[in-house]
Design an enzyme around this catalytic site. Structure first.
Site, PDB file in Angstrom:
ATOM      1  N   CYS A  29     -20.208  39.441   4.243  1.00  0.00           N
ATOM      2  CA  CYS A  29     -18.647  39.348   3.606  1.00  0.00           C
ATOM      3  C   CYS A  29     -17.962  38.186   3.775  1.00  0.00           C
ATOM      4  O   CYS A  29     -17.463  37.363   3.009  1.00  0.00           O
ATOM      5  CB  CYS A  29     -17.738  40.560   4.170  1.00  0.00           C
ATOM      6  SG  CYS A  29     -17.584  40.450   5.984  1.00  0.00           S
ATOM      7  N   HIS A  78     -13.992  42.793   9.054  1.00  0.00           N
ATOM      8  CA  HIS A  78     -14.670  42.660   7.746  1.00  0.00           C
ATOM      9  C   HIS A  78     -13.685  41.760   7.170  1.00  0.00           C
ATOM     10  O   HIS A  78     -12.370  41.488   7.192  1.00  0.00           O
ATOM     11  CB  HIS A  78     -14.506  43.999   6.827  1.00  0.00           C
ATOM     12  CG  HIS A  78     -14.907  43.882   5.554  1.00  0.00           C
ATOM     13  ND1 HIS A  78     -16.116  43.629   5.091  1.00  0.00           N
ATOM     14  CD2 HIS A  78     -14.034  44.244   4.292  1.00  0.00           C
ATOM     15  CE1 HIS A  78     -16.128  43.528   3.786  1.00  0.00           C
ATOM     16  NE2 HIS A  78     -15.038  43.795   3.259  1.00  0.00           N
TER      17      HIS A  78
END
Length: 537
Positions: free
Chosen positions: A184, A491
């Protein structure tokens, strides 16, 4: 050359009508075209040695008396004023003269509409003067000709009046990216880079020249180019600007980054800022600028990466004894800004028995971070330097300022703190604006005021457009990378601006609409701003 349909449509409408500016139409009706023709002939399309000498002698701002760039001439009276210093703006406001002519290219600026305006009659005069200069000067005279659509392109626009604007087709230029296993961090940086306006225009114009002649598949710039191009070498529609909305799998890009930046290889979570800097470094090494192959020093490079991202930082060390100043200029790709207590504050706390010592407020906004970044710092007795004037070691202060602003200013908010005792994430909210003025942090501004807060006497001249300060050091936010979670696990997501005022949240393969308020309310880890006014050199 890449040509957008919006540009063709705008030009078509201008060709069909005399002017798109009512103030320009009013000026022509009242004063005619003579003043424009005289200025163009005498100061832009000059043909003789005497006329060039006269132009050099008279091309100065009437207010600051300097031969500055972006000089403009009032169309109503004999007045030259610099656009950068806003002296032509002041003249327009005081004299109510709302039209001025750029003395480099002959473009007309309307101060009421706050934009450059194109007009068929004025463009015809400019074209005739350029052709006349070409005949007189021949190869010695280099003329700038504005791009024009061909008659066939104009006919297509006439035959197809019903067209769908790109801005209404929101998935053009938007693609989700498949997470390949804790990637990510890469997906967010790729989204930010692919939505960097000048970088996008560079790749869509097919400007890249590959240096890997034996094996182009090893070139990271070629792979980035494939992310932008509508059609690849095998004639298959590809990636971001193909009109497809299905997610893309960037496995080739990941492989190339691993190959050329081995410290990022592996499937463990990486830092998005570290990946951003490593990617710029590889792209810089794989680019070829107009000055030939790049070298390891960005300050001597003219590749597209350095044209967009490189600025320069000035470091001034002042001797506390003789007040002598030693200055060093270094290239930078981004600004890493502290969020916790400064080093000076920590040292004072460590050596003091009271907790109240040096009650320095921690930053609450991006402006606070920049003010602290450019604040003078006393180096202390343990870090004395040898002064060239005193010829002895003296205590000194050090201050950072911006010597040259980059086209894209990227800010790294240092939320991850690593020390020998602990690792933690700083999750405090740091506000950041949609529009950012970097003038107070420039070396020239700090040099005049002695601090990083800019001038307080009104000398920092700004004009305002819809309540927003407007000057040549003004930036607009176009991408934000956020990190959620802890320092051990988390994240990355990104907000990107599409077209003029549409924002989207990119969460790997998911693309969702967002409001500008959602963007400004986010935590913020990497902030990307684009310069609003680009200076030509």
């Amino acid at each position: 050359m890449y040509r957008s349909s919006d540009r063709l449509v705008a030009y078509y409408h201008q060709r069909m009508s005399s002017s798109i500016c009512q103030h320009l139409d009013s000026f022509k009706h009242k004063y005619g075209l003579n003043s424009y023709q005289i200025i163009y002939k005498q100061f832009i399309s000059v043909t003789t040695h005497e006329s060039r000498k006269r132009k050099a002698r008279n091309s100065i701002c009437f207010t600051c008396r300097l031969p500055v760039s972006r000089l403009h001439s009032c169309l109503y009276c004999v007045f030259f004023g610099c656009f950068t210093g806003h002296h032509i703006h002041e003249h327009s406001k005081t004299q109510n003269h709302n039209l001025a002519m750029d003395l480099s290219y002959g473009h007309i600026y309307c101060f009421t509409c706050e934009d450059y305006m194109h007009d068929k009659d004025f463009e015809t005069i400019a074209k005739k003067q350029k052709h006349r200069a070409d005949k007189v000067c021949g190869a010695r005279c280099v003329q700038y000709y504005m791009w024009e659509p061909t008659s066939q392109e104009l006919q297509v626009l006439k035959d197809n009046p019903q067209r769908k604007r790109i801005s209404d087709n929101s998935h053009i230029g938007l693609r989700g990216l498949i997470n390949l296993g804790n990637t990510c961090f890469m997906n967010c940086i790729v989204q930010a880079l692919t939505h960097t306006p000048l970088l996008r225009d560079y790749f869509l114009a097919d400007r890249h020249i590959c240096q890997f002649e034996d094996d182009p598949s090893m070139c990271l710039v070629c792979e980035m180019s494939r992310l932008f191009q509508e059609v690849a070498l095998n004639c298959l529609p590809l990636v971001f600007y193909s009109g497809k909305s299905s997610p893309h799998t960037p496995y080739k890009l990941l492989h190339l980054v691993w190959t050329h930046a081995r410290h990022l290889a592996g499937y463990e979570q990486q830092d998005a800022h570290e990946f951003f800097i490593a990617t710029l470094d590889v792209l810089h090494r794989h680019c070829r600028g107009t000055n030939g192959p790049t070298n390891n020093s960005p300050i001597h490079c003219n590749c597209i990466i350095d044209q967009i991202f490189t600025g320069s930082l000035q470091s001034d060390v002042v001797c506390q004894s003789c007040k002598g100043v030693s200055s060093v200029e270094d290239p930078i790709w981004d600004f890493s800004l502290d969020l916790g207590p400064s080093l000076h504050m920590r040292q004072q706390r460590a050596t003091s028995s009271t907790q109240a010592v040096c009650d320095e407020s921690e930053p609450k906004s991006l402006i606070d971070c920049l003010e602290r970044f450019t604040r003078p710092e006393h180096l202390g007795s343990s870090a004395k330097i040898k002064c060239s004037s005193c010829q002895s070691y003296q205590e000194s202060t050090k201050q950072l300022s911006l010597k040259k602003l980059p086209v894209v200013a990227s800010f790294h908010l240092k939320r991850f703190e690593h020390s020998s005792r602990f690792h933690k994430k700083i999750s405090s909210f740091i506000s950041f604006p949609q529009y950012l003025d970097m003038t107070p942090f420039m070396a020239s501004k700090i040099g005049c005021t002695g601090s990083g807060t800019g001038s307080t006497d009104g000398s920092n001249v700004n004009t305002y457009i819809n309540g927003v300060p407007h000057n040549d050091n003004k930036y607009c936010l176009f991408a934000v990378v956020n990190h959620s979670g802890t320092i051990e696990t988390g994240h990355y997501t990104a907000f990107i601006r599409q077209h003029r005022d549409q924002w989207f949240k990119c969460d790997d393969h998911l693309i969702m609409r967002a409001s500008v308020q959602e963007v400004l309310d986010s935590e913020g880890y990497l902030l990307f701003y684009h310069k609003q006014i680009l200076e030509y050199e």
